[in-house]
Scaffold this motif. Sequence first.
Motif, PDB file in Angstrom:
ATOM      1  N   MET A   1       0.842  -1.204   0.000  1.00 49.58           N
ATOM      2  CA  MET A   1       0.000   0.000   0.000  1.00 49.58           C
ATOM      3  C   MET A   1       0.874   1.249   0.000  1.00 49.58           C
ATOM      4  O   MET A   1       1.907   1.292   0.667  1.00 49.58           O
ATOM      5  N   GLY A   2       0.431   2.250  -0.748  1.00 50.40           N
ATOM      6  CA  GLY A   2       1.208   3.467  -0.860  1.00 50.40           C
ATOM      7  C   GLY A   2       0.425   4.685  -0.405  1.00 50.40           C
ATOM      8  O   GLY A   2      -0.480   4.603   0.420  1.00 50.40           O
ATOM      9  N   THR A   3       0.797   5.842  -0.973  1.00 47.84           N
ATOM     10  CA  THR A   3       0.141   7.103  -0.652  1.00 47.84           C
ATOM     11  C   THR A   3      -0.223   7.799  -1.963  1.00 47.84           C
ATOM     12  O   THR A   3      -0.060   7.237  -3.051  1.00 47.84           O
ATOM     13  N   VAL A   4      -0.684   9.030  -1.863  1.00 51.41           N
ATOM     14  CA  VAL A   4      -1.046   9.793  -3.047  1.00 51.41           C
ATOM     15  C   VAL A   4       0.134   9.924  -4.012  1.00 51.41           C
ATOM     16  O   VAL A   4      -0.040   9.972  -5.230  1.00 51.41           O
ATOM     17  N   HIS A 241     -23.131  11.164   6.895  1.00 52.71           N
ATOM     18  CA  HIS A 241     -22.529   9.851   6.685  1.00 52.71           C
ATOM     19  C   HIS A 241     -21.058  10.028   6.317  1.00 52.71           C
ATOM     20  O   HIS A 241     -20.705  10.955   5.593  1.00 52.71           O
ATOM     21  N   PHE A 242     -20.193   9.162   6.809  1.00 52.08           N
ATOM     22  CA  PHE A 242     -18.778   9.290   6.484  1.00 52.08           C
ATOM     23  C   PHE A 242     -18.146   7.927   6.240  1.00 52.08           C
ATOM     24  O   PHE A 242     -18.649   6.892   6.663  1.00 52.08           O
ATOM     25  N   GLN A 243     -17.026   7.954   5.522  1.00 53.83           N
ATOM     26  CA  GLN A 243     -16.212   6.779   5.295  1.00 53.83           C
ATOM     27  C   GLN A 243     -14.926   6.924   6.088  1.00 53.83           C
ATOM     28  O   GLN A 243     -14.473   8.043   6.354  1.00 53.83           O
ATOM     29  N   VAL A 244     -14.324   5.809   6.442  1.00 49.99           N
ATOM     30  CA  VAL A 244     -13.090   5.827   7.229  1.00 49.99           C
ATOM     31  C   VAL A 244     -11.976   5.188   6.418  1.00 49.99           C
ATOM     32  O   VAL A 244     -12.180   4.166   5.761  1.00 49.99           O
ATOM     33  N   VAL A 245     -10.791   5.814   6.465  1.00 51.70           N
ATOM     34  CA  VAL A 245      -9.649   5.287   5.729  1.00 51.70           C
ATOM     35  C   VAL A 245      -8.487   5.002   6.678  1.00 51.70           C
ATOM     36  O   VAL A 245      -8.396   5.578   7.763  1.00 51.70           O
ATOM     37  N   LYS A 246      -7.623   4.116   6.225  1.00 48.89           N
ATOM     38  CA  LYS A 246      -6.419   3.781   6.988  1.00 48.89           C
ATOM     39  C   LYS A 246      -5.296   4.747   6.630  1.00 48.89           C
ATOM     40  O   LYS A 246      -5.235   5.261   5.512  1.00 48.89           O
ATOM     41  N   THR A 247      -4.407   4.980   7.587  1.00 47.35           N
ATOM     42  CA  THR A 247      -3.275   5.876   7.349  1.00 47.35           C
ATOM     43  C   THR A 247      -1.994   5.228   7.865  1.00 47.35           C
ATOM     44  O   THR A 247      -2.035   4.226   8.573  1.00 47.35           O
ATOM     45  N   LYS A 248      -0.877   5.852   7.526  1.00 46.23           N
ATOM     46  CA  LYS A 248       0.431   5.364   7.973  1.00 46.23           C
ATOM     47  C   LYS A 248       0.860   6.026   9.262  1.00 46.23           C
ATOM     48  O   LYS A 248       1.971   5.794   9.746  1.00 46.23           O
ATOM     49  N   GLN A 261      -3.539   6.053   3.267  1.00 49.17           N
ATOM     50  CA  GLN A 261      -3.086   4.923   2.459  1.00 49.17           C
ATOM     51  C   GLN A 261      -3.921   4.742   1.182  1.00 49.17           C
ATOM     52  O   GLN A 261      -5.138   4.895   1.189  1.00 49.17           O
ATOM     53  N   VAL A 262      -3.202   4.409   0.118  1.00 51.81           N
ATOM     54  CA  VAL A 262      -3.808   4.234  -1.198  1.00 51.81           C
ATOM     55  C   VAL A 262      -3.411   2.875  -1.756  1.00 51.81           C
ATOM     56  O   VAL A 262      -2.261   2.455  -1.625  1.00 51.81           O
ATOM     57  N   VAL A 263      -4.386   2.178  -2.356  1.00 49.93           N
ATOM     58  CA  VAL A 263      -4.093   0.952  -3.093  1.00 49.93           C
ATOM     59  C   VAL A 263      -4.789   1.074  -4.443  1.00 49.93           C
ATOM     60  O   VAL A 263      -5.934   1.525  -4.519  1.00 49.93           O
ATOM     61  N   ALA A 264      -4.063   0.734  -5.502  1.00 46.65           N
ATOM     62  CA  ALA A 264      -4.571   0.926  -6.868  1.00 46.65           C
ATOM     63  C   ALA A 264      -4.983   2.390  -7.021  1.00 46.65           C
ATOM     64  O   ALA A 264      -4.197   3.281  -6.740  1.00 46.65           O
ATOM     65  N   ASN A 265      -6.238   2.651  -7.429  1.00 42.19           N
ATOM     66  CA  ASN A 265      -6.659   4.041  -7.632  1.00 42.19           C
ATOM     67  C   ASN A 265      -7.698   4.500  -6.613  1.00 42.19           C
ATOM     68  O   ASN A 265      -8.542   5.349  -6.889  1.00 42.19           O
TER      69      ASN A 265
END
Length: 384
Positions: A1-4, A241-248, A261-265
Amino acid sequence: MGTVLDYLEKYGNYSFQEMPMTEVDSLALCLLSYLKFEGMVPDAMVNQPPVKLKDLEEHPAFEKLFADVRFEKSNRALVNGMLKGKRFGELRLNCYANVIEEQWETQFSAVTFILDDGTVYIAYRGTDETIVGWKEDFNMTFLSPVPGQEMSVWYLNTVANALPGPLYLGGHSKGGNLAVYSGMNCEPEIQDRIVRIYSLDGPGFRPEVLEKCGYDRIQDRVEKILPNSSMIGMLFESDMHFQVVKTKAFGLAQHDLFTWQVVANHLVHANDIYERRKQMDNTLNEWLLSLDEQQLQTFADTLYQVISASQTDNLIDFTAEWKKSMNGIISALKEVDEETIGILKNMVKSLFEIAGSNARKEFASKFTPKQKSEKKSKPEPADH
Protein backbone atom coordinates in the motif's frame (compact mmCIF):
# COMPACT_ATOMS: atom_id res chain seq x y z
CA MET A 1 0.00 0.00 0.00
CA GLY A 2 1.21 3.47 -0.86
CA THR A 3 0.14 7.10 -0.65
CA VAL A 4 -1.05 9.79 -3.05
CA LEU A 5 2.53 10.08 -4.35
CA ASP A 6 2.50 6.41 -5.43
CA TYR A 7 -0.88 6.98 -7.07
CA LEU A 8 0.52 9.83 -9.16
CA GLU A 9 3.39 7.65 -10.30
CA LYS A 10 1.14 4.72 -11.26
CA TYR A 11 -1.88 6.52 -12.73
CA GLY A 12 -0.43 9.88 -13.72
CA ASN A 13 -0.54 9.07 -17.45
CA TYR A 14 -4.30 8.39 -17.53
CA SER A 15 -6.29 11.42 -18.63
CA PHE A 16 -9.56 12.26 -16.87
CA GLN A 17 -11.34 11.19 -20.03
CA GLU A 18 -9.73 7.76 -19.72
CA MET A 19 -10.25 7.47 -15.94
CA PRO A 20 -12.85 9.75 -14.32
CA MET A 21 -12.32 11.60 -11.04
CA THR A 22 -11.36 9.42 -8.07
CA GLU A 23 -11.25 10.18 -4.37
CA VAL A 24 -7.45 10.15 -4.58
CA ASP A 25 -7.54 12.86 -7.28
CA SER A 26 -9.65 14.92 -4.91
CA LEU A 27 -7.10 14.37 -2.14
CA ALA A 28 -4.26 15.47 -4.45
CA LEU A 29 -6.09 18.66 -5.50
CA CYS A 30 -6.95 19.53 -1.90
CA LEU A 31 -3.26 19.20 -1.03
CA LEU A 32 -2.31 21.37 -4.01
CA SER A 33 -4.64 24.12 -2.76
CA TYR A 34 -2.31 24.70 0.22
CA LEU A 35 0.46 26.07 -2.02
CA LYS A 36 1.12 29.81 -2.12
CA PHE A 37 -0.09 30.91 -5.57
CA GLU A 38 0.11 34.68 -5.00
CA GLY A 39 1.24 36.47 -8.14
CA MET A 40 1.21 33.27 -10.20
CA VAL A 41 -2.48 32.37 -10.58
CA PRO A 42 -5.04 35.01 -11.66
CA ASP A 43 -7.02 36.56 -8.84
CA ALA A 44 -10.66 35.59 -8.37
CA MET A 45 -11.70 39.21 -8.98
CA VAL A 46 -9.80 39.50 -12.27
CA ASN A 47 -11.18 38.12 -15.52
CA GLN A 48 -8.04 36.53 -16.94
CA PRO A 49 -7.33 33.19 -18.67
CA PRO A 50 -6.12 30.31 -16.49
CA VAL A 51 -2.49 29.26 -16.22
CA LYS A 52 -1.15 25.73 -16.59
CA LEU A 53 0.51 24.03 -13.66
CA LYS A 54 3.51 23.11 -15.80
CA ASP A 55 4.04 26.76 -16.79
CA LEU A 56 4.49 27.77 -13.15
CA GLU A 57 7.92 26.10 -13.18
CA GLU A 58 9.17 28.98 -15.34
CA HIS A 59 7.66 31.66 -13.12
CA PRO A 60 10.25 33.72 -11.20
CA ALA A 61 8.24 33.26 -7.98
CA PHE A 62 7.98 29.45 -8.35
CA GLU A 63 9.93 28.75 -5.15
CA LYS A 64 7.40 30.74 -3.13
CA LEU A 65 4.90 27.95 -3.72
CA PHE A 66 6.68 25.99 -1.02
CA ALA A 67 6.87 28.74 1.61
CA ASP A 68 5.31 26.53 4.28
CA VAL A 69 8.47 24.80 5.50
CA ARG A 70 6.52 22.25 7.51
CA PHE A 71 5.41 20.47 4.33
CA GLU A 72 8.00 21.71 1.84
CA LYS A 73 9.43 18.28 1.02
CA SER A 74 6.01 16.64 0.61
CA ASN A 75 4.64 19.53 -1.45
CA ARG A 76 7.60 19.45 -3.82
CA ALA A 77 7.08 15.70 -4.31
CA LEU A 78 3.38 16.33 -4.97
CA VAL A 79 4.02 18.95 -7.67
CA ASN A 80 6.77 16.87 -9.27
CA GLY A 81 4.48 13.85 -9.35
CA MET A 82 1.70 15.85 -10.97
CA LEU A 83 3.98 17.34 -13.61
CA LYS A 84 5.36 13.97 -14.71
CA GLY A 85 2.10 12.67 -16.20
CA LYS A 86 -0.59 13.95 -18.54
CA ARG A 87 -3.35 13.58 -15.93
CA PHE A 88 -2.29 16.78 -14.16
CA GLY A 89 0.38 18.03 -16.55
CA GLU A 90 -2.23 20.06 -18.43
CA LEU A 91 -4.06 21.10 -15.26
CA ARG A 92 -5.20 24.73 -15.45
CA LEU A 93 -5.50 27.01 -12.43
CA ASN A 94 -7.59 30.15 -12.01
CA CYS A 95 -9.48 32.38 -9.56
CA TYR A 96 -7.02 32.26 -6.68
CA ALA A 97 -8.24 33.90 -3.49
CA ASN A 98 -6.30 34.38 -0.29
CA VAL A 99 -7.69 36.56 2.48
CA ILE A 100 -6.13 36.93 5.93
CA GLU A 101 -7.95 39.56 7.94
CA GLU A 102 -7.03 39.75 11.62
CA GLN A 103 -9.68 42.37 12.43
CA TRP A 104 -12.44 40.03 11.26
CA GLU A 105 -10.62 36.90 12.49
CA THR A 106 -10.74 35.41 9.01
CA GLN A 107 -8.45 33.21 6.93
CA PHE A 108 -9.91 32.15 3.62
CA SER A 109 -8.25 30.72 0.55
CA ALA A 110 -9.50 28.89 -2.52
CA VAL A 111 -8.36 28.03 -6.02
CA THR A 112 -10.14 26.63 -9.06
CA PHE A 113 -8.71 23.74 -11.09
CA ILE A 114 -9.90 23.03 -14.63
CA LEU A 115 -9.29 19.40 -15.65
CA ASP A 116 -8.56 18.10 -19.14
CA ASP A 117 -12.18 16.96 -19.61
CA GLY A 118 -13.60 20.41 -18.83
CA THR A 119 -14.58 19.53 -15.27
CA VAL A 120 -14.20 22.34 -12.73
CA TYR A 121 -12.84 21.47 -9.27
CA ILE A 122 -13.10 24.18 -6.62
CA ALA A 123 -10.71 23.53 -3.73
CA TYR A 124 -10.96 25.34 -0.40
CA ARG A 125 -7.77 25.52 1.63
CA GLY A 126 -7.89 24.27 5.18
CA THR A 127 -6.42 26.11 8.12
CA ASP A 128 -2.96 27.32 7.17
CA GLU A 129 -0.03 28.27 9.42
CA THR A 130 -1.54 31.64 10.46
CA ILE A 131 -2.70 32.07 14.04
CA VAL A 132 -5.80 33.97 12.86
CA GLY A 133 -6.77 30.92 10.81
CA TRP A 134 -6.93 28.82 13.95
CA LYS A 135 -9.00 31.52 15.70
CA GLU A 136 -11.63 31.25 12.95
CA ASP A 137 -11.71 27.49 13.57
CA PHE A 138 -12.44 28.16 17.24
CA ASN A 139 -15.20 30.59 16.24
CA MET A 140 -16.93 27.83 14.27
CA THR A 141 -17.88 26.16 17.55
CA PHE A 142 -20.35 28.94 18.42
CA LEU A 143 -20.79 31.19 15.37
CA SER A 144 -22.34 30.35 12.02
CA PRO A 145 -21.74 31.60 9.52
CA VAL A 146 -18.17 32.70 10.18
CA PRO A 147 -16.76 35.10 7.55
CA GLY A 148 -14.87 32.29 5.82
CA GLN A 149 -18.11 30.37 5.28
CA GLU A 150 -19.78 33.44 3.79
CA MET A 151 -16.77 33.94 1.50
CA SER A 152 -16.96 30.32 0.37
CA VAL A 153 -20.52 30.87 -0.91
CA TRP A 154 -19.52 34.09 -2.69
CA TYR A 155 -16.52 32.33 -4.23
CA LEU A 156 -18.54 29.37 -5.54
CA ASN A 157 -21.25 31.60 -7.02
CA THR A 158 -18.65 33.87 -8.63
CA VAL A 159 -16.56 31.09 -10.18
CA ALA A 160 -19.48 28.92 -11.28
CA ASN A 161 -21.20 31.82 -13.01
CA ALA A 162 -17.99 32.48 -14.96
CA LEU A 163 -17.08 28.88 -15.84
CA PRO A 164 -19.36 26.27 -17.46
CA GLY A 165 -19.24 22.54 -16.86
CA PRO A 166 -19.83 20.05 -14.04
CA LEU A 167 -18.61 21.10 -10.61
CA TYR A 168 -16.67 19.28 -7.92
CA LEU A 169 -16.06 20.92 -4.54
CA GLY A 170 -13.51 19.79 -2.01
CA GLY A 171 -11.33 20.69 0.90
CA HIS A 172 -9.26 19.32 3.74
CA SER A 173 -9.90 20.18 7.40
CA LYS A 174 -11.68 23.56 7.55
CA GLY A 175 -11.67 23.49 3.74
CA GLY A 176 -13.97 20.46 3.85
CA ASN A 177 -16.39 22.37 6.04
CA LEU A 178 -16.33 25.29 3.57
CA ALA A 179 -16.93 22.96 0.61
CA VAL A 180 -20.07 21.54 2.23
CA TYR A 181 -21.26 24.94 3.47
CA SER A 182 -20.90 26.57 0.05
CA GLY A 183 -22.67 23.61 -1.57
CA MET A 184 -25.61 24.03 0.81
CA ASN A 185 -25.95 27.77 0.31
CA CYS A 186 -25.02 28.50 -3.31
CA GLU A 187 -27.47 29.58 -6.02
CA PRO A 188 -29.97 26.78 -6.89
CA GLU A 189 -28.90 26.48 -10.54
CA ILE A 190 -25.27 26.15 -9.44
CA GLN A 191 -26.19 23.58 -6.82
CA ASP A 192 -27.76 21.49 -9.60
CA ARG A 193 -24.39 21.37 -11.40
CA ILE A 194 -22.51 19.92 -8.42
CA VAL A 195 -21.44 16.31 -9.02
CA ARG A 196 -19.60 15.63 -5.75
CA ILE A 197 -18.48 17.40 -2.59
CA TYR A 198 -15.43 16.02 -0.80
CA SER A 199 -14.83 16.82 2.87
CA LEU A 200 -11.51 15.29 3.92
CA ASP A 201 -11.41 15.19 7.72
CA GLY A 202 -13.42 18.41 7.78
CA PRO A 203 -15.41 19.40 10.88
CA GLY A 204 -19.18 19.08 10.73
CA PHE A 205 -21.92 21.51 11.71
CA ARG A 206 -24.20 22.09 14.63
CA PRO A 207 -27.54 20.31 13.93
CA GLU A 208 -29.46 23.57 13.62
CA VAL A 209 -27.08 24.75 10.86
CA LEU A 210 -27.65 21.60 8.78
CA GLU A 211 -31.41 22.07 9.10
CA LYS A 212 -31.36 25.81 8.36
CA CYS A 213 -29.11 25.44 5.30
CA GLY A 214 -31.03 22.52 3.78
CA TYR A 215 -28.28 19.90 3.96
CA ASP A 216 -30.76 17.29 2.73
CA ARG A 217 -30.63 18.87 -0.75
CA ILE A 218 -26.99 17.85 -1.23
CA GLN A 219 -26.38 15.03 1.25
CA ASP A 220 -26.36 12.30 -1.41
CA ARG A 221 -23.47 14.11 -3.13
CA VAL A 222 -21.32 14.66 -0.04
CA GLU A 223 -18.41 12.28 0.46
CA LYS A 224 -16.94 12.80 3.91
CA ILE A 225 -13.76 10.83 4.54
CA LEU A 226 -12.07 10.49 7.93
CA PRO A 227 -8.94 8.71 9.17
CA ASN A 228 -9.09 5.96 11.84
CA SER A 229 -8.29 8.35 14.65
CA SER A 230 -10.13 11.47 13.53
CA MET A 231 -10.77 14.28 15.97
CA ILE A 232 -11.13 17.39 13.76
CA GLY A 233 -13.43 15.68 11.27
CA MET A 234 -15.61 14.34 14.08
CA LEU A 235 -16.34 17.79 15.55
CA PHE A 236 -20.12 18.25 15.42
CA GLU A 237 -20.38 15.02 13.46
CA SER A 238 -23.96 13.83 13.75
CA ASP A 239 -26.12 13.45 10.66
CA MET A 240 -23.40 13.29 7.99
CA HIS A 241 -22.53 9.85 6.69
CA PHE A 242 -18.78 9.29 6.48
CA GLN A 243 -16.21 6.78 5.29
CA VAL A 244 -13.09 5.83 7.23
CA VAL A 245 -9.65 5.29 5.73
CA LYS A 246 -6.42 3.78 6.99
CA THR A 247 -3.27 5.88 7.35
CA LYS A 248 0.43 5.36 7.97
CA ALA A 249 0.38 7.65 11.01
CA PHE A 250 -0.91 7.53 14.59
CA GLY A 251 -3.08 9.86 16.63
CA LEU A 252 -3.61 13.42 15.43
CA ALA A 253 -0.84 13.00 12.82
CA GLN A 254 -3.47 11.11 10.79
CA HIS A 255 -4.94 14.50 9.88
CA ASP A 256 -2.07 14.84 7.35
CA LEU A 257 -3.38 13.73 3.93
CA PHE A 258 0.09 12.60 2.86
CA THR A 259 -0.25 9.73 5.37
CA TRP A 260 -3.54 8.36 4.00
CA GLN A 261 -3.09 4.92 2.46
CA VAL A 262 -3.81 4.23 -1.20
CA VAL A 263 -4.09 0.95 -3.09
CA ALA A 264 -4.57 0.93 -6.87
CA ASN A 265 -6.66 4.04 -7.63
CA HIS A 266 -8.58 4.35 -4.37
CA LEU A 267 -8.10 4.94 -0.66
CA VAL A 268 -7.79 1.98 1.71
CA HIS A 269 -11.05 1.92 3.65
CA ALA A 270 -11.52 0.79 7.24
CA ASN A 271 -14.62 -0.31 9.13
CA ASP A 272 -14.93 2.58 11.57
CA ILE A 273 -13.23 5.17 13.76
CA TYR A 274 -11.15 3.57 16.54
CA GLU A 275 -13.51 2.89 19.45
CA ARG A 276 -11.49 4.81 22.04
CA ARG A 277 -11.21 7.81 19.70
CA LYS A 278 -14.94 7.66 18.99
CA GLN A 279 -15.74 7.76 22.71
CA MET A 280 -13.50 10.80 23.15
CA ASP A 281 -15.06 12.53 20.12
CA ASN A 282 -18.60 11.86 21.37
CA THR A 283 -17.71 13.28 24.76
CA LEU A 284 -16.19 16.42 23.22
CA ASN A 285 -19.24 16.97 20.98
CA GLU A 286 -21.66 16.42 23.86
CA TRP A 287 -19.72 18.97 25.88
CA LEU A 288 -19.59 21.57 23.10
CA LEU A 289 -23.34 21.23 22.48
CA SER A 290 -24.04 21.61 26.22
CA LEU A 291 -22.42 25.06 26.37
CA ASP A 292 -24.18 28.25 25.40
CA GLU A 293 -22.84 30.73 22.85
CA GLN A 294 -21.34 33.06 25.46
CA GLN A 295 -19.43 30.25 27.17
CA LEU A 296 -18.00 29.04 23.87
CA GLN A 297 -17.04 32.56 22.84
CA THR A 298 -15.27 33.09 26.16
CA PHE A 299 -13.38 29.83 25.71
CA ALA A 300 -12.34 30.67 22.11
CA ASP A 301 -11.40 34.29 22.86
CA THR A 302 -9.34 33.36 25.92
CA LEU A 303 -7.51 30.60 24.08
CA TYR A 304 -6.72 33.00 21.23
CA GLN A 305 -5.63 35.70 23.67
CA VAL A 306 -3.20 33.32 25.34
CA ILE A 307 -1.75 31.97 22.08
CA SER A 308 -1.44 35.47 20.60
CA ALA A 309 0.67 36.46 23.57
CA SER A 310 3.51 34.53 21.95
CA GLN A 311 3.86 37.61 19.68
CA THR A 312 3.98 35.52 16.53
CA ASP A 313 1.40 35.54 13.75
CA ASN A 314 2.07 32.05 12.44
CA LEU A 315 2.67 28.54 13.73
CA ILE A 316 6.06 28.24 12.04
CA ASP A 317 7.56 31.02 14.17
CA PHE A 318 5.53 29.85 17.16
CA THR A 319 7.22 26.43 17.12
CA ALA A 320 10.63 27.65 15.95
CA GLU A 321 10.89 30.00 18.93
CA TRP A 322 8.90 27.90 21.35
CA LYS A 323 10.73 29.08 24.50
CA LYS A 324 9.88 32.70 23.71
CA SER A 325 6.35 31.68 22.77
CA MET A 326 5.80 29.81 26.05
CA ASN A 327 7.10 32.74 28.10
CA GLY A 328 4.52 34.96 26.42
CA ILE A 329 1.75 32.45 27.04
CA ILE A 330 2.63 32.07 30.73
CA SER A 331 2.57 35.85 31.14
CA ALA A 332 -0.79 36.06 29.37
CA LEU A 333 -2.34 33.46 31.66
CA LYS A 334 -1.54 35.72 34.62
CA GLU A 335 -3.48 38.53 32.97
CA VAL A 336 -6.73 36.55 32.51
CA ASP A 337 -9.28 38.01 34.93
CA GLU A 338 -10.70 35.92 37.76
CA GLU A 339 -14.22 35.89 36.34
CA THR A 340 -13.02 34.40 33.04
CA ILE A 341 -10.87 31.85 34.87
CA GLY A 342 -13.92 30.87 36.90
CA ILE A 343 -15.97 30.38 33.72
CA LEU A 344 -13.21 28.30 32.15
CA LYS A 345 -12.90 26.14 35.28
CA ASN A 346 -16.64 25.43 35.26
CA MET A 347 -16.52 24.59 31.56
CA VAL A 348 -13.63 22.16 32.00
CA LYS A 349 -15.37 20.68 35.04
CA SER A 350 -18.47 19.98 32.93
CA LEU A 351 -16.26 18.27 30.33
CA PHE A 352 -14.88 15.89 32.96
CA GLU A 353 -18.36 15.26 34.36
CA ILE A 354 -19.65 14.29 30.90
CA ALA A 355 -16.57 12.14 30.30
CA GLY A 356 -17.06 10.37 33.63
CA SER A 357 -20.75 9.77 32.96
CA ASN A 358 -20.01 8.34 29.50
CA ALA A 359 -17.29 6.11 30.94
CA ARG A 360 -19.71 4.69 33.50
CA LYS A 361 -22.32 4.04 30.80
CA GLU A 362 -19.70 2.32 28.65
CA PHE A 363 -18.58 0.15 31.57
CA ALA A 364 -22.16 -0.81 32.39
CA SER A 365 -22.93 -1.67 28.77
CA LYS A 366 -20.17 -4.28 28.74
CA PHE A 367 -22.14 -6.45 31.17
CA THR A 368 -24.99 -8.47 29.65
CA PRO A 369 -28.02 -9.18 31.88
CA LYS A 370 -26.66 -12.72 32.37
CA GLN A 371 -23.26 -11.41 33.45
CA LYS A 372 -24.89 -8.98 35.88
CA SER A 373 -26.95 -11.84 37.36
CA GLU A 374 -23.91 -14.06 37.71
CA LYS A 375 -22.00 -11.25 39.35
CA LYS A 376 -24.80 -10.75 41.92
CA SER A 377 -25.18 -14.49 42.68
CA LYS A 378 -21.47 -15.09 43.12
CA PRO A 379 -21.03 -16.48 46.67
CA GLU A 380 -19.26 -14.34 49.22
CA PRO A 381 -15.91 -15.68 50.43
CA ALA A 382 -16.15 -17.64 53.67
CA ASP A 383 -15.04 -15.99 56.88
CA HIS A 384 -11.82 -17.35 58.35
